[in-house]
Enzyme design. Structure first.
Site, short mmCIF file in Angstrom:
data_model
loop_
_atom_site.label_atom_id
_atom_site.label_comp_id
_atom_site.label_asym_id
_atom_site.label_seq_id
_atom_site.Cartn_x
_atom_site.Cartn_y
_atom_site.Cartn_z
N HIS A 20 -1.53 4.37 9.98
CA HIS A 20 -0.24 4.98 10.16
C HIS A 20 -0.23 6.18 10.96
O HIS A 20 0.23 7.40 10.54
CB HIS A 20 0.46 5.26 8.64
CG HIS A 20 0.59 4.19 7.91
ND1 HIS A 20 -0.54 3.74 7.06
CD2 HIS A 20 1.83 3.33 7.20
CE1 HIS A 20 -0.08 2.63 6.27
NE2 HIS A 20 1.26 2.26 6.42
N GLU A 43 4.71 -5.61 8.26
CA GLU A 43 3.38 -5.65 7.74
C GLU A 43 2.93 -6.65 6.90
O GLU A 43 1.77 -6.95 6.81
CB GLU A 43 3.35 -4.34 6.64
CG GLU A 43 3.59 -2.97 7.44
CD GLU A 43 3.56 -1.77 6.32
OE1 GLU A 43 3.61 -0.65 6.84
OE2 GLU A 43 3.67 -1.95 5.12
N HIS A 48 11.05 -3.37 3.28
CA HIS A 48 11.36 -1.93 3.26
C HIS A 48 11.90 -1.59 4.82
O HIS A 48 11.13 -2.03 5.76
CB HIS A 48 10.14 -1.22 2.69
CG HIS A 48 8.86 -1.03 3.46
ND1 HIS A 48 7.96 -2.28 3.70
CD2 HIS A 48 8.28 0.04 3.94
CE1 HIS A 48 7.01 -1.72 4.25
NE2 HIS A 48 7.12 -0.53 4.60
N HIS A 74 0.87 -1.21 0.09
CA HIS A 74 0.06 0.12 -0.07
C HIS A 74 0.90 1.16 0.14
O HIS A 74 0.51 2.17 0.67
CB HIS A 74 -1.04 -0.09 1.16
CG HIS A 74 -0.39 -0.32 2.40
ND1 HIS A 74 -0.82 -0.93 3.58
CD2 HIS A 74 0.59 0.19 3.05
CE1 HIS A 74 -0.17 -0.75 4.52
NE2 HIS A 74 0.64 -0.05 4.23
#
Length: 303
Positions: free
Chosen positions: A60, A242, A195, A12
């Site tokens: 977030h 995630e 990441h 996302h």
């Protein structure tokens, strides 16, 4: 009767929302990323359109912060507005919920021993809206499906284990299967892949590990549910955790899956982009787990 027909996983990455919102999807840096979703968009438009998406994502620090950190939270409202993440809300439609199914899932999960947080008013951020854009296109005036948002804490330690997420997916499958309305339901897992956004390893990408993860979403292996947090951190960076949200999707699909489409691409930003479309092979629904004498969890399948 409602049924889970497919599972979709997707990164996302917020810059993809920026590209879609500003007409940059055909720019050389973004085009390969968007091209990987062309198959899915055509498939959804022609044969795979869901009535409802149970969309697993993480907030977030847009709605939750250090004052309230739910491990699992489910949205039961009629609609969810798009939040302002610092540059104004994305110019995309509000998300329409499915309160009846959402409340049914919430009740079923709680009675299935999952302690869910229920939210009836919450704005949603790019974690939820970017996957909708990637799957349905950047020109939507309204999203062509209803959504049950399911937020997972993967921002603040401790996040849930991969096994707990897989078990939650199985419980969602049982909940959906017991809902009487005839609905075509998708479960989407979002976030990842490898990441890291800060520190000495900022920009870390691990293609080999990411593709191993994609490989093992397909078929009947359950190896992914047993990967410890430290491996995600070591191999995929601080934000790679995630990917446990993808395991909620995978757990909801039953014993075995087949892959309909797969896409992996770097660079997009400093994040590896992964996307896969799965369908269950045998249509089985996992029964509630049982606990053996040594504390091990086993799950049987309802034929």
């Amino acid at each position: 009767m409602a049924r889970i027909t497919h599972g979709i996983a997707s990164s996302h990455i917020p810059v993809l929302g920026f590209a879609a919102d500003h007409g940059k999807t055909q720019d050389p840096i973004f085009k390969p990323a968007f091209d990987g979703y062309r198959w899915t968009r055509e498939w959804i438009a022609n044969e795979g359109k869901p009535d409802v998406v149970v969309l697993v994502y993480n907030d977030h620090a847009s709605a939750f912060d250090m004052n309230v950190i739910p491990t699992f939270a489910i949205g039961c409202a009629e609609s969810f507005r798009v939040c302002d993440e610092g540059y104004g809300p994305r110019p995309v439609p509000s998300v329409v919920g499915h309160p009846d199914l959402a409340w049914h899932i919430a009740q079923s999960l709680i009675l299935d021993d999952f302690d869910m947080t229920i939210f009836n008013k919450m704005d949603v951020d790019h974690g939820l809206t970017v996957p909708l854009t990637m799957m349905f296109g950047e020109d939507c005036k309204e999203w062509p499906t209803t959504v049950v948002p399911l937020a997972v804490n993967v921002v603040t330690y401790p996040p849930p284990s991969g096994n707990r997420c897989w078990l939650l997916g199985e419980a969602i499958a049982r909940a959906v299967n017991s809902y009487e309305e005839d609905l075509n339901v998708h479960v989407w897992g979002t976030g990842g892949m490898s990441h890291q956004l800060q520190g000495p390893r900022a920009g870390l990408i691990n293609r080999e590990w990411d593709n191993m993860f994609l490989d093992k979403l397909v078929g009947d292996t359950q190896d992914l549910r047993h990967i410890p947090h430290i491996e995600y951190l070591r191999e995929t960076g601080s934000e790679g955790i995630e990917m446990v949200m993808w395991l909620i999707m995978r757990g909801a699909l039953g014993r075995e899956t087949r892959c309909l489409h797969r896409h992996y691409h770097v660079p997009v930003s400093n994040t590896a982009l992964g996307h896969i479309v799965l369908e269950p092979v045998d249509g089985t629904v996992p029964q509630s787990p049982t606990f053996e004498a040594d504390g091990a969890v086993t799950t049987s399948i309802d034929q």
